[in-house]
Every structure is written in C-alpha cells, then in structure tokens.
Scaffold this active site. Structure first.
Site: not given
Ligand code: 8IG
Length: 273
Positions: A40, A194
């Site tokens: 991303s 989380e």
């Molecule tokens: I973009 O805050 C993205 N991917 N685990 N935690 C986790 N994956 C993510 C996060 C995040 N932001």
C-alpha cells in the site's frame, strides 16, 4: 508409495520454479536481477524505475491469485532499469490473513528468487509507534519481530536471520535520503488492527512498526539467499498511539498522498543498486 506428480504439486520450490519459467516465457526476459513487492502506497514506483518490458496478469502465473485488498494491483511487471538490469515487480501480495497458508504468502518471493533475483525489496503500509512520525513517513526496516507464530520454512531448515534486512542496502538508501529513519517491524497475523494494549506490548518489546506482511516474506527471501531491503510507509499511528479509531479509508488516503514522494525516493534508491 507416493505419487511423483503429487510430490511435485506439493513442493513449493517446484511451483516457484514453474512460475518463474512462465514469467520468463511471458516477459521474454531470461533472468531478473532485482525483485520488488509493492505494498500500500508504493505502487507508483513501478512507473518510475525504468521502462516496462512486459505486464502479466498475476492470475496467469501458477500459484498467484487476485488480491483481495482494495488499492493492491494484480499484475507482475518486468522493468528494464536505466542500468540495464531487470526488475521484477510483484503487484500481487498474498497476505497471511487470507488464510491460504504461509506457502502461498511467500510464493512471490520464491518465484522472484527462481527468476534469478538477488535483491528482494519488500515494501508495505503499516502503523507506527514512534510519536515523532507522522502519517506518510517512509521508514527503513532494520529488523523484525514475527508475531504470527508461523514460519515459511518447513523441516529442519535452521536459517540465520542476523542482518536479515541488509545493512548495506539500508546504507545505500540513506545515501539517497539522509533523513530516512529506521525501525523494527512487528508482523501480526491480522486482519484486525491491534488493540492499544498489543501496541504497547510491541513498544515494550522494542518494536516501532506494526503490520500484516513482510516478516514471513523476508524469512523466505533469506532462505532463498536474497539480500533484503525492507521499506515501510507509516500510514497511521498505531491504535492507542493515535487517539482516534483506525480506518482503512484513512490509511488508503495517507498512502495516496505519500505515494508520489516515496515512489520517487524508492526509484532513486533502486538506481544505485
Ligand atoms: I496501512 O496500524 C496499516 N497496516 N497491523 N496495524 C497493522 N497493520 C497495518 C496498520 C496498523 N496500518
């Protein structure tokens, strides 16, 4: 007695070899030097690093499937760099949370190695724990904490993970942008973000970034003998560090906003490899 065809179908390295052969045929490029997985916020890098020789729908290559996350691109591209080297861009990542098993998660990395790639660039979007970072900050991965309780390795494969994220490659990256910070990436299985308590746990463990990819892929890349550059785009402060709830839409927006800048940075780094 085991059926030899079944043995073949069950060997992830054989399937990666077949995928690499299909990529060779589809692109006309005999061997690739560098491979990139664009997560991303990083997709535009593919347009900046060189001249696209061929684009292949990922679903046409054995072992790859269409991505499930909005904002991910489902193609495999072969790009000729200004240096004359060939880069293989994997736009299709299979995440652990999709539930297809860890072999599928690392198939792209193993295929990249089978095409000849010696350097694997793994990029992602993730949450950040350091409060000095703002959404849109690119961070070099210096090490990881694998919280998936899984491994892409099967059997007695005792692979050393010291300097997993190559110091040499991080130094090259910082020679392009001296302000690049680095951090330790904790991979959760996801797909939920989380809890604030889990983010605090990672902070106490010494982690700085939280995400849902990359660590398992890095392990497989090391097993395959590749040198690894890990690059995170911090799109959001992790839950609880950021006071407002996390939204996938906001994460995508931060990625879109940062994309031109970090893609150009990655392209400049690749020029030096
Ligand atoms: I973009 O805050 C993205 N991917 N685990 N935690 C986790 N994956 C993510 C996060 C995040 N932001």
């Amino acid at each position: 007695m085991t059926n030899p065809l079944e043995t073949l179908a069950n060997n992830p390295f054989e399937i990666a070899k077949q995928a690499a052969e299909q990529i060779r045929e589809a692109t006309g490029v005999a061997s690739h030097d560098i491979a990139l997985t664009l997560g991303s916020g990083w997709a535009k890098a593919a347009d900046l690093i060189g001249e696209t020789v061929a684009t292949v729908p990922a679903k046409d290559i054995v072992g790859f499937s269409a991505p499930v996350v909005e904002g991910h691109v489902a193609s495999i591209r072969s790009i000729k760099l200004p240096s004359g080297k060939h880069a293989l861009v994997l736009g299709a990542r299979t995440h652990y949370y999709e539930g297809h098993g860890v072999r599928r998660v690392v198939h792209g990395v193993r295929t990249a190695a089978a095409t000849g790639a010696k350097i694997m660039i793994l990029t992602n979007g993730c949450g950040g724990i350091k409060e000095t970072w703002t959404p849109g900050t690119p961070v070099l991965i210096s090490d990881h904490i694998n919280l998936t309780a899984d491994s892409p390795l099967e059997g007695a494969t005792f692979i050393d993970l010291t300097d997993l994220y190559s110091k040499r490659l991080r130094e090259i990256a910082r020679s392009v942008d001296g302000s690049l910070d680095e951090g330790i990436y904790a991979q959760f299985r996801g797909p939920h973000y989380e809890t604030p308590a889990e983010v605090q746990m990672v902070k106490h463990m010494g982690g700085h970034l939280v995400g849902m990819s990359t660590a398992l892929e890095a392990i497989a890349a090391r097993e395959a003998g590749m040198e690894i550059l890990g690059f995170s785009l911090m799109t959001n402060l992790a839950a609880g560090v950021q006071k407002t709830p996390l939204s996938h839409a906001e994460v995508l927006e931060a990625g879109r906003e940062a994309e031109p800048r970090i893609s150009a940075l990655l392209a400049s780094i690749i020029e030096k490899l």
